[in-house]
Scaffold this motif. Sequence first.
Motif, PDB file in Angstrom:
ATOM      1  N   SER A   1      -2.652 -22.349  -6.561  1.00 33.45           N
ATOM      2  CA  SER A   1      -3.203 -21.323  -7.449  1.00 33.45           C
ATOM      3  C   SER A   1      -4.605 -20.907  -7.036  1.00 33.45           C
ATOM      4  N   GLY A   2      -5.329 -21.774  -6.330  1.00 34.25           N
ATOM      5  CA  GLY A   2      -6.671 -21.411  -5.867  1.00 34.25           C
ATOM      6  C   GLY A   2      -6.674 -20.329  -4.815  1.00 34.25           C
ATOM      7  N   LEU A   3      -5.525 -20.110  -4.149  1.00 34.53           N
ATOM      8  CA  LEU A   3      -5.439 -19.054  -3.141  1.00 34.53           C
ATOM      9  C   LEU A   3      -5.164 -17.678  -3.741  1.00 34.53           C
ATOM     10  N   LEU A   4      -4.906 -17.620  -5.037  1.00 36.21           N
ATOM     11  CA  LEU A   4      -4.557 -16.339  -5.661  1.00 36.21           C
ATOM     12  C   LEU A   4      -5.658 -15.322  -5.425  1.00 36.21           C
ATOM     13  N   PRO A   5      -5.363 -14.203  -4.758  1.00 32.31           N
ATOM     14  CA  PRO A   5      -6.412 -13.212  -4.468  1.00 32.31           C
ATOM     15  C   PRO A   5      -6.865 -12.476  -5.716  1.00 32.31           C
ATOM     16  N   ARG A   6      -8.152 -12.158  -5.753  1.00 33.45           N
ATOM     17  CA  ARG A   6      -8.750 -11.401  -6.853  1.00 33.45           C
ATOM     18  C   ARG A   6      -9.315 -10.095  -6.313  1.00 33.45           C
ATOM     19  N   THR A   7      -9.210  -9.059  -7.102  1.00 32.73           N
ATOM     20  CA  THR A   7      -9.624  -7.730  -6.668  1.00 32.73           C
ATOM     21  C   THR A   7     -11.116  -7.704  -6.349  1.00 32.73           C
ATOM     22  N   GLN A   8     -11.425  -7.301  -5.110  1.00 34.51           N
ATOM     23  CA  GLN A   8     -12.797  -7.172  -4.618  1.00 34.51           C
ATOM     24  C   GLN A   8     -13.603  -8.471  -4.734  1.00 34.51           C
ATOM     25  N   ASP A   9     -12.912  -9.603  -4.795  1.00 34.67           N
ATOM     26  CA  ASP A   9     -13.626 -10.873  -4.940  1.00 34.67           C
ATOM     27  C   ASP A   9     -12.918 -11.997  -4.183  1.00 34.67           C
ATOM     28  N   THR A  10     -12.236 -11.671  -3.083  1.00 38.06           N
ATOM     29  CA  THR A  10     -11.530 -12.666  -2.282  1.00 38.06           C
ATOM     30  C   THR A  10     -12.282 -12.864  -0.971  1.00 38.06           C
ATOM     31  N   THR A  11     -12.684 -14.096  -0.706  1.00 34.75           N
ATOM     32  CA  THR A  11     -13.440 -14.383   0.512  1.00 34.75           C
ATOM     33  C   THR A  11     -12.538 -14.296   1.727  1.00 34.75           C
ATOM     34  N   LEU A  12     -13.161 -14.222   2.889  1.00 34.03           N
ATOM     35  CA  LEU A  12     -12.401 -14.099   4.132  1.00 34.03           C
ATOM     36  C   LEU A  12     -11.581 -15.351   4.403  1.00 34.03           C
ATOM     37  N   THR A  13     -12.108 -16.515   4.061  1.00 31.68           N
ATOM     38  CA  THR A  13     -11.348 -17.754   4.246  1.00 31.68           C
ATOM     39  C   THR A  13     -10.097 -17.761   3.371  1.00 31.68           C
ATOM     40  N   GLN A  14     -10.215 -17.269   2.136  1.00 32.60           N
ATOM     41  CA  GLN A  14      -9.044 -17.168   1.276  1.00 32.60           C
ATOM     42  C   GLN A  14      -8.043 -16.146   1.814  1.00 32.60           C
ATOM     43  N   ILE A  15      -8.525 -15.068   2.388  1.00 32.59           N
ATOM     44  CA  ILE A  15      -7.619 -14.072   2.975  1.00 32.59           C
ATOM     45  C   ILE A  15      -6.838 -14.687   4.127  1.00 32.59           C
ATOM     46  N   ILE A  16      -7.506 -15.474   4.965  1.00 36.50           N
ATOM     47  CA  ILE A  16      -6.818 -16.143   6.078  1.00 36.50           C
ATOM     48  C   ILE A  16      -5.764 -17.105   5.547  1.00 36.50           C
ATOM     49  N   GLY A  17      -6.117 -17.888   4.514  1.00 35.22           N
ATOM     50  CA  GLY A  17      -5.148 -18.806   3.923  1.00 35.22           C
ATOM     51  C   GLY A  17      -3.958 -18.082   3.319  1.00 35.22           C
ATOM     52  N   ASN A  18      -4.210 -16.947   2.649  1.00 37.56           N
ATOM     53  CA  ASN A  18      -3.110 -16.171   2.083  1.00 37.56           C
ATOM     54  C   ASN A  18      -2.209 -15.603   3.161  1.00 37.56           C
ATOM     55  N   CYS A  19      -2.784 -15.104   4.238  1.00 36.70           N
ATOM     56  CA  CYS A  19      -1.979 -14.530   5.323  1.00 36.70           C
ATOM     57  C   CYS A  19      -1.100 -15.588   5.972  1.00 36.70           C
ATOM     58  N   VAL A  20      -1.647 -16.788   6.190  1.00 35.03           N
ATOM     59  CA  VAL A  20      -0.852 -17.866   6.777  1.00 35.03           C
ATOM     60  C   VAL A  20       0.280 -18.276   5.835  1.00 35.03           C
ATOM     61  N   SER A  21      -0.021 -18.408   4.551  1.00 30.10           N
ATOM     62  CA  SER A  21       1.003 -18.807   3.579  1.00 30.10           C
ATOM     63  C   SER A  21       2.113 -17.765   3.484  1.00 30.10           C
ATOM     64  N   LEU A  22       1.736 -16.497   3.407  1.00 28.60           N
ATOM     65  CA  LEU A  22       2.748 -15.441   3.329  1.00 28.60           C
ATOM     66  C   LEU A  22       3.564 -15.345   4.602  1.00 28.60           C
ATOM     67  N   LEU A  23       2.941 -15.609   5.749  1.00 28.16           N
ATOM     68  CA  LEU A  23       3.683 -15.575   7.014  1.00 28.16           C
ATOM     69  C   LEU A  23       4.714 -16.694   7.065  1.00 28.16           C
ATOM     70  N   VAL A  24       4.348 -17.890   6.606  1.00 29.26           N
ATOM     71  CA  VAL A  24       5.294 -19.007   6.593  1.00 29.26           C
ATOM     72  C   VAL A  24       6.460 -18.709   5.648  1.00 29.26           C
ATOM     73  N   LEU A  25       6.161 -18.162   4.474  1.00 26.66           N
ATOM     74  CA  LEU A  25       7.223 -17.850   3.515  1.00 26.66           C
ATOM     75  C   LEU A  25       8.127 -16.719   4.010  1.00 26.66           C
ATOM     76  N   SER A  26       7.529 -15.656   4.523  1.00 24.58           N
ATOM     77  CA  SER A  26       8.318 -14.487   4.932  1.00 24.58           C
ATOM     78  C   SER A  26       9.141 -14.760   6.183  1.00 24.58           C
ATOM     79  N   SER A  27       8.590 -15.510   7.140  1.00 23.88           N
ATOM     80  CA  SER A  27       9.355 -15.804   8.350  1.00 23.88           C
ATOM     81  C   SER A  27      10.515 -16.750   8.066  1.00 23.88           C
ATOM     82  N   ALA A  28      10.426 -17.531   6.977  1.00 23.65           N
ATOM     83  CA  ALA A  28      11.540 -18.400   6.590  1.00 23.65           C
ATOM     84  C   ALA A  28      12.547 -17.695   5.696  1.00 23.65           C
ATOM     85  N   LEU A  29      12.242 -16.478   5.240  1.00 26.13           N
ATOM     86  CA  LEU A  29      13.146 -15.777   4.325  1.00 26.13           C
ATOM     87  C   LEU A  29      14.510 -15.476   4.941  1.00 26.13           C
ATOM     88  N   PRO A  30      14.621 -14.980   6.194  1.00 24.40           N
ATOM     89  CA  PRO A  30      15.972 -14.761   6.752  1.00 24.40           C
ATOM     90  C   PRO A  30      16.796 -16.043   6.825  1.00 24.40           C
TER      91      PRO A  30
END
Length: 491
Positions: free
Chosen positions: A374-403
């Motif tokens: 829940s700490g990775l949840l992005p907030r409008t105009q208030d998400t740090t770059l480190t959190q953005i990197i963590g979100n991108c990695v998490s979404l990539l792992v989830l989306s690449s496993a979707l097929p």
Amino acid sequence: MEADDVSVREQIFHDRVRETIICVLLFTCLYILSYLIITHFKKNAEFVSDDSEDATVNRIALWLCTFTLSVSVGAVLLLPLSILSNEVLLSFPRSYYMQWLNGSLIHGLWNLVFLFSNLSLFFLMPFAYFFTESEGFVGSKKGVMGRVYETAVVLLLLTLLVLGIVWVASALLHHSTAQESLYDMWEYYLPYLYSCISLFGVLLLLLCTPFGLLRMFSITGSLLVKPRLLENVEETVSCALFEEASLSRKLTNGASCWINLNVEAVKRQFLRVQARRIALEMRRRASPWQRNLGYPLAMLLLLALTVVSVLMVCFHVLELLFDETAMPRGMEDPHLGTASFSMFGSLGAAVQVILILYLMVSSVVGFYSSRFFSGLLPRTQDTTLTQIIGNCVSLLVLSSALPVFSRTLGITRFDLLGDFGRYNWLGNFYIVFLYNIMFAGLTSACLINKVTWAVQRELMRAFGLHKLPLSVCRSTIPFKLLLANGLSKIQ
């Protein structure tokens, strides 16, 4: 004979150019969409700084994150686009305008997504993180290139460490294969490592998706106007206005005579009453159709999608017991336009696409709703770059496993293309069978608990039992007592 060879080579050349143009246009659209999403959540203070070097480093890392997010969206769309392409070719088999849509293009998209997923996961995202944390080697010339050199060295050391761990793990599991493939990094180690990460992503989807399916009901309910049984909206609004006015007079007239604790308590109560009054006014302004029909239809739609998903998984469990072709596997040529991948034709294919996208949305909701992420949840105009990197990695792992997730559960019969079908664990019957059983069991348990508790809560609210003391919980009120009290009150 030479003329025929030239015409064949020209046809192959034109096909390659056309596929390249289509892939570039598609990726450009995804990149622009991903950039708009990231700029909506990023913290602008990190990119507008007095230090131009830090701002440049953050912008480069932001571009890498945008690339990764666009690959994630492309991975989500792989199966829906493949299924829809097959149905379009079945509906228009001889259309001149659909000749560009073929198996070679779909197969190329799968290979590109697999390649870019590996590139983003193993190189771009680690590079972006270490790049933002680097300061350059001590004694070296400061600047962006100094940070690049330090990041490259750290990334090289990390790569050697990870490859060493993978080699040790493969040597323990497959001793002879590991010795023969010691120098075959591209054909063995990277697919093996990505297979492990994909297995982790599929297990993460197993945990997040049932919880996300449960949360989808709550989120949808908070966005819509809920109907209330036996409730007079006008009378409830009048009571809320009277209570709010009373609390407002207390705050304005007698606040100076109270201690600070009482003032704070009255303020909190005033805010709760005000929020309740606003919600009641929204319900009053809503039309009767929106108030009495919108929420039930949305809940029924979510319930139908969830139930259909569970039934398809249960049917796939039976298929696994009696049909070997039900096991997920890879295929070299998709053979689009020959037969539908659903026994119900185009309607079944459309349901498959909706279910795949619904499960992906539910998994993302469940991922961000868990206490661990829940700490990775992005907030409008208030998400740090480190959190953005963590979100991108998490979404990539989830989306690449979707097929793999969708094919393992039997949501679709479209087999995996390219390197997605080379995972070592896909051929293990016990893993696939147990995975389907666990998904069906967890989702059914969450669904039953959600539906029964929702019915009890609405009955308690309708018949005034929610005003009982907090010590009287719902476990002490039998469901039959609620129904009996409701019937007697109606009579």
